[in-house]
Design a protein around this motif. Structure first.
Motif, PDB file in Angstrom:
ATOM      1  N   UNK A   1       4.952   0.965   9.380  1.00 25.25           N
ATOM      2  CA  UNK A   1       4.507   1.074   7.993  1.00 25.25           C
ATOM      3  C   UNK A   1       5.382   0.197   7.097  1.00 25.25           C
ATOM      4  N   UNK A   2       4.872  -0.372   6.017  1.00 27.83           N
ATOM      5  CA  UNK A   2       3.524  -0.214   5.493  1.00 27.83           C
ATOM      6  C   UNK A   2       2.642  -1.294   6.112  1.00 27.83           C
ATOM      7  N   UNK A   3       1.423  -0.980   6.571  1.00 25.14           N
ATOM      8  CA  UNK A   3       0.579  -1.998   7.209  1.00 25.14           C
ATOM      9  C   UNK A   3      -0.040  -2.964   6.203  1.00 25.14           C
ATOM     10  N   UNK A   4       0.754  -3.922   5.748  1.00 28.85           N
ATOM     11  CA  UNK A   4       0.269  -4.924   4.788  1.00 28.85           C
ATOM     12  C   UNK A   4       0.986  -6.238   5.061  1.00 28.85           C
ATOM     13  N   UNK A   5       0.324  -7.341   4.727  1.00 29.79           N
ATOM     14  CA  UNK A   5       0.898  -8.659   5.000  1.00 29.79           C
ATOM     15  C   UNK A   5       1.725  -9.195   3.841  1.00 29.79           C
ATOM     16  N   UNK A   6       1.488  -8.703   2.626  1.00 29.31           N
ATOM     17  CA  UNK A   6       2.207  -9.192   1.448  1.00 29.31           C
ATOM     18  C   UNK A   6       2.589  -8.019   0.561  1.00 29.31           C
ATOM     19  N   UNK A   7       3.507  -8.281  -0.373  1.00 29.11           N
ATOM     20  CA  UNK A   7       3.882  -7.258  -1.336  1.00 29.11           C
ATOM     21  C   UNK A   7       2.686  -6.810  -2.169  1.00 29.11           C
ATOM     22  N   UNK A   8       1.870  -7.748  -2.589  1.00 32.84           N
ATOM     23  CA  UNK A   8       0.722  -7.410  -3.412  1.00 32.84           C
ATOM     24  C   UNK A   8      -0.260  -6.531  -2.639  1.00 32.84           C
ATOM     25  N   UNK A   9      -0.507  -6.874  -1.392  1.00 33.91           N
ATOM     26  CA  UNK A   9      -1.410  -6.056  -0.577  1.00 33.91           C
ATOM     27  C   UNK A   9      -0.863  -4.645  -0.416  1.00 33.91           C
ATOM     28  N   UNK A  10       0.451  -4.537  -0.249  1.00 27.93           N
ATOM     29  CA  UNK A  10       1.067  -3.224  -0.118  1.00 27.93           C
ATOM     30  C   UNK A  10       0.889  -2.420  -1.394  1.00 27.93           C
TER      31      UNK A  10
ATOM     32  N   UNK B   1      -7.243   9.854  -0.849  1.00 28.85           N
ATOM     33  CA  UNK B   1      -8.206   9.452   0.179  1.00 28.85           C
ATOM     34  C   UNK B   1      -7.494   9.194   1.498  1.00 28.85           C
ATOM     35  N   UNK B   2      -8.255   9.109   2.564  1.00 27.61           N
ATOM     36  CA  UNK B   2      -7.693   8.834   3.885  1.00 27.61           C
ATOM     37  C   UNK B   2      -7.409   7.345   4.034  1.00 27.61           C
ATOM     38  N   UNK B   3      -6.433   7.023   4.866  1.00 31.73           N
ATOM     39  CA  UNK B   3      -6.064   5.623   5.060  1.00 31.73           C
ATOM     40  C   UNK B   3      -7.220   4.815   5.648  1.00 31.73           C
ATOM     41  N   UNK B   4      -8.065   5.436   6.438  1.00 33.14           N
ATOM     42  CA  UNK B   4      -9.210   4.716   7.006  1.00 33.14           C
ATOM     43  C   UNK B   4     -10.111   4.171   5.902  1.00 33.14           C
ATOM     44  N   UNK B   5     -10.222   4.891   4.795  1.00 32.70           N
ATOM     45  CA  UNK B   5     -11.010   4.409   3.660  1.00 32.70           C
ATOM     46  C   UNK B   5     -10.310   3.260   2.943  1.00 32.70           C
ATOM     47  N   UNK B   6      -8.993   3.337   2.886  1.00 34.97           N
ATOM     48  CA  UNK B   6      -8.208   2.252   2.279  1.00 34.97           C
ATOM     49  C   UNK B   6      -8.395   0.969   3.076  1.00 34.97           C
ATOM     50  N   UNK B   7      -8.380   1.088   4.385  1.00 38.64           N
ATOM     51  CA  UNK B   7      -8.554  -0.087   5.246  1.00 38.64           C
ATOM     52  C   UNK B   7      -9.882  -0.780   4.964  1.00 38.64           C
ATOM     53  N   UNK B   8     -10.939   0.007   4.740  1.00 40.90           N
ATOM     54  CA  UNK B   8     -12.238  -0.586   4.425  1.00 40.90           C
ATOM     55  C   UNK B   8     -12.200  -1.318   3.086  1.00 40.90           C
ATOM     56  N   UNK B   9     -11.535  -0.705   2.107  1.00 39.56           N
ATOM     57  CA  UNK B   9     -11.438  -1.333   0.786  1.00 39.56           C
ATOM     58  C   UNK B   9     -10.618  -2.612   0.846  1.00 39.56           C
ATOM     59  N   UNK B  10      -9.502  -2.566   1.566  1.00 43.94           N
ATOM     60  CA  UNK B  10      -8.659  -3.750   1.693  1.00 43.94           C
ATOM     61  C   UNK B  10      -9.406  -4.859   2.436  1.00 43.94           C
ATOM     62  N   UNK B  11     -10.181  -4.486   3.438  1.00 40.02           N
ATOM     63  CA  UNK B  11     -10.989  -5.473   4.156  1.00 40.02           C
ATOM     64  C   UNK B  11     -11.975  -6.158   3.220  1.00 40.02           C
TER      65      UNK B  11
ATOM     66  N   UNK C   1       7.594  -2.212  -0.624  1.00 39.42           N
ATOM     67  CA  UNK C   1       7.501  -3.574  -1.163  1.00 39.42           C
ATOM     68  C   UNK C   1       8.842  -4.059  -1.694  1.00 39.42           C
ATOM     69  N   UNK C   2       9.612  -3.138  -2.273  1.00 34.85           N
ATOM     70  CA  UNK C   2      10.894  -3.524  -2.872  1.00 34.85           C
ATOM     71  C   UNK C   2      12.082  -3.375  -1.955  1.00 34.85           C
TER      72      UNK C   2
ATOM     73  N   UNK D   1      11.899   4.474   5.482  1.00 36.07           N
ATOM     74  CA  UNK D   1      10.586   3.927   5.826  1.00 36.07           C
ATOM     75  C   UNK D   1       9.984   4.696   6.998  1.00 36.07           C
ATOM     76  N   UNK D   2      10.739   4.772   8.066  1.00 34.40           N
ATOM     77  CA  UNK D   2      10.245   5.402   9.289  1.00 34.40           C
ATOM     78  C   UNK D   2      10.067   6.899   9.114  1.00 34.40           C
ATOM     79  N   UNK D   3      10.987   7.515   8.372  1.00 30.76           N
ATOM     80  CA  UNK D   3      10.935   8.967   8.174  1.00 30.76           C
ATOM     81  C   UNK D   3       9.640   9.356   7.459  1.00 30.76           C
ATOM     82  N   UNK D   4       9.332   8.664   6.374  1.00 29.05           N
ATOM     83  CA  UNK D   4       8.115   8.990   5.625  1.00 29.05           C
ATOM     84  C   UNK D   4       6.876   8.781   6.489  1.00 29.05           C
ATOM     85  N   UNK D   5       6.834   7.666   7.211  1.00 28.47           N
ATOM     86  CA  UNK D   5       5.677   7.385   8.059  1.00 28.47           C
ATOM     87  C   UNK D   5       5.512   8.455   9.138  1.00 28.47           C
TER      88      UNK D   5
END
Length: 218
Positions: free
Chosen positions: A21-30, A40-50, A136-137, A183-187
Motif C-alpha cells: 500500500x498505497x496502490x498508486x503510481x503517483x502522489x496525485x493518484x494516491x 466505499x470498497x476499494x474495488x469501486x475505487x479501482x474502477x473509478x481510477x481506471x 504520499x508525503x 504504512x504496513x501496520x495500517x494496511x
C-alpha cells in the motif's frame, strides 16, 4: 496495550506479509484514491481510477480543465460521485491558487502545517488527511479508520467512542516514528477488518484471536 503493539503487528504480518500500500503510481493518484475510497470498497475505487486513467485524467492539467460534472461521471463507480468530484475540483483549485499547481510545493510544508492545510480542504477529514500524509508525503503519522477502532474496542484496548486523535496516539506514542512501519501496520489492519473484524466478527482463525477476551469472541 503498549507492550502488545509490536506483537499485534508481528502476528498480522506473519499471516499476510507486505500489503504493498498505497496502490498508486503517483502522489496525485494516491490523493485521488484517498478521496474516492471514502464510504466505499476499494474495488469501486479501482474502477473509478481506471476510468480516470483511460481518460488521461490522472494529471493536474486534465483535472483542472475538466468540469465537475465530467469528473463526477468518470468517478461514478466510487459512489457519492458528485460530492467527491466537488472535493477533487476544490483540491485542484487550491493547488493552483496557493501552490502554483505543484504537489512539490505542497509537500514542502512541515508535517503540522501540511496536516492543517489538508484538513482545511473540502471533504478532507483526519483519516483522509493522514492517509495523504503517510502514503504520499512519507510522514510518520498513523492512519485510523473504522477497522482500527473496531478491533481495539473489541479487545478492550480503547473505548468505541474514543476520538480519532486519542486512538492514533495509542500507536504513535508507543512505536518508533517509522513511515514504513505505519504504512504496513495500517494496511494490515485493513486486511484484518476485511477478513475477520468486520461488522460481524469472525474470530476463529484470526491472528489476534489469542489476544481477545474470552467473552468477546464471535
Amino acid at each position: 496495550m503498549n507492550s502488545d503493539k509490536q506483537q499485534i503487528f508481528d502476528a498480522l504480518f506473519a499471516l499476510w506479509g507486505k500489503q504493498h500500500w498505497w496502490p498508486a503510481q503517483t502522489r496525485l493518484e494516491m490523493m485521488l484514491g484517498a478521496i474516492l475510497t471514502q464510504n466505499t470498497a476499494w474495488s469501486n475505487v479501482e474502477k473509478a481510477v481506471s476510468n480516470l486513467r483511460r481518460n488521461g485524467a490522472l494529471n493536474f492539467q486534465t483535472l483542472e480543465k475538466a468540469s465537475q460534472n465530467q469528473i463526477a461521471e468518470w468517478i461514478r463507480p466510487a459512489g457519492y460521485f458528485n460530492q467527491k468530484a466537488g472535493c477533487i475540483k476544490g483540491m485542484v483549485e487550491i493547488l493552483r491558487e496557493h501552490f502554483d499547481g505543484s504537489l512539490h510545493q505542497l509537500f514542502a510544508l512541515d508535517t503540522p502545517a501540511l496536516r492543517t492545510e489538508l484538513l482545511s480542504w473540502k471533504g478532507i477529514g483526519p483519516e483522509t488527511a493522514d492517509s495523504i500524509l503517510l502514503y504520499a508525503g512519507k510522514r510518520p503519522v498513523f492512519v485510523v479508520d473504522a477497522y482500527t477502532k473496531r478491533f481495539l474496542s473489541r479487545h478492550g484496548w480503547c473505548d468505541k467512542n474514543a476520538s480519532y486523535d486519542s486512538v492514533a496516539k495509542l500507536f504513535t506514542e508507543s512505536l518508533p516514528e517509522d513511515v514504513q512501519l505505519f504504512n504496513e501496520y495500517h494496511a494490515l489492519i485493513v486486511q484484518l477488518g476485511k477478513e475477520h473484524c468486520n461488522t460481524k466478527p469472525k474470530c476463529a482463525g484470526c491472528p489476534l484471536e489469542h489476544l481477545l477476551p474470552a467473552d468477546s469472541r464471535g
